[in-house]
Scaffold this active site. Structure first.
Site, short mmCIF file in Angstrom:
data_model
loop_
_atom_site.label_atom_id
_atom_site.label_comp_id
_atom_site.label_asym_id
_atom_site.label_seq_id
_atom_site.Cartn_x
_atom_site.Cartn_y
_atom_site.Cartn_z
N LYS A 48 5.56 -22.28 -14.50
CA LYS A 48 4.89 -22.33 -13.20
C LYS A 48 4.45 -23.76 -12.87
CE LYS A 48 3.15 -17.58 -13.23
NZ LYS A 48 1.96 -16.70 -13.36
N ASP A 100 4.69 -19.09 -19.86
CA ASP A 100 4.72 -18.74 -18.44
C ASP A 100 4.04 -19.83 -17.61
OD1 ASP A 100 5.19 -16.82 -16.23
OD2 ASP A 100 3.00 -16.72 -16.19
N GLY A 106 0.72 -6.98 -12.05
CA GLY A 106 0.52 -5.63 -11.54
C GLY A 106 1.60 -5.25 -10.54
#
Length: 230
Positions: A7, A3, A104
Site C-alpha cells: 500500500k 500488506d 470486511g
C-alpha cells in the site's frame, strides 16, 4: 507488514511521482512485540501502532513500515479494529485525515464495484490511461540507516552495579542522547531487571551500532527497540 508495504509503495508513487519497489522499503512486522512493550507504552503515555510512513525532503523520499510509539492523544493512536486511516500533510492544506473500514465484506465489495465501474467508464470513453504526470527520476529513496527519529529501548539486564554505566557509555559512544530511564525488577530470583530507555532524536545507523555493542555485554540478556513518533 507486507500488506502495508505494498500500500505504501502505491501511495508513494502517486504522491511523489516516483516508482518505488516494495522490496526496497524497510519493513518490520509485529512479531518482536511483547505484552510488556504495550504495558510500558501505556505507562509512558503512548500506544503502539504499525505504521507505513512516507516523507519527502530535499529530493529524498523516506519510506518505512514498522511499529511506532504514538502519543495517546494522536489521532492515529485511536484507529482500531478493521479501521484504517491515512494522515496526509501538504504545504498549503496542512494535515488531512482519511479514515474508514479497510476490511470486511461491505468495504471490500464497495472497492471492487468502484474499480469495475471505473474500468467500464474508461472503456466506454476509450480512455486507456488518465495519469497526468510522469515519473520523477531525480528523487531517491533515503537509506534506512540515515533515518533520524526517537527510540524506545527495552533491555533485560543482570541486576548488578555498573550496568547502567555500561549502557550509558555505549549510548555516549554512538551519540545517542537519553531522554528518560525506567528500571524495574522483573525476576528477583534470577537477579534480572528491565531497563526502559527513551532517547532523543538519533540516527538509525547509530542505534544499530549501539544495539550490537549492547548485545556483546554479558550483563545484557535481551535488547528490543521501537521507534517513537512519525
Amino acid at each position: 507488514g507486507y500488506d502495508s508495504v505494498y500500500k505504501l509503495a502505491i501511495m508513494a508513487m502517486l504522491v511523489f511521482h516516483t516508482e518505488f519497489k516494495p522490496d526496497d522499503i524497510h519493513r518490520e512486522g509485529i512479531t518482536q512485540l511483547e505484552v510488556k512493550d504495550f504495558k510500558y507504552a501505556k505507562e509512558l503515555g503512548f500506544v503502539i501502532k504499525l505504521l507505513a510512513i512516507a516523507k519527502a525532503d530535499d529530493g529524498e523520499v523516506e519510506l518505512r513500515v514498522h511499529p511506532v510509539f504514538l502519543p495517546q492523544d494522536n489521532f492515529l493512536a485511536k484507529v482500531d479494529g478493521v479501521y484504517n486511516a491515512a494522515l496526509i500533510n501538504g504545504d498549503l492544506v496542512g494535515d488531512v485525515i482519511f479514515s474508514g473500514e479497510g476490511a470486511g465484506a461491505s468495504a471490500t465489495s464497495s472497492a471492487v464495484i468502484a474499480d469495475i465501474l471505473s474500468a467500464a467508464q474508461d472503456t466506454a470513453l476509450g480512455v486507456g490511461n488518465r495519469m497526468r504526470w510522469r515519473f520523477d527520476d531525480n528523487r531517491q529513496l533515503l537509506p534506512m540507516a540515515d533515518v533520524v527519529t526517537q527510540y524506545y529501548f527495552r533491555l533485560t539486564v543482570t541486576d548488578q552495579p555498573g550496568v547502567l554505566a555500561d549502557i550509558a557509555a555505549i549510548f555516549k559512544d554512538n551519540a545517542i542522547s537519553i531522554a528518560s530511564v525506567l528500571q524495574k525488577e522483573v525476576d528477583e530470583a534470577a537477579i534480572k531487571a528491565e531497563v526502559v530507555i527513551m532517547s532523543h532524536l538519533a540516527q538509525e545507523s547509530a542505534v544499530r551500532r549501539a544495539v550490537e555493542a549492547l548485545q556483546l555485554l554479558e550483563t545484557i540478556k535481551a535488547v528490543n527497540i521501537i521507534r517513537v513518533g512519525i
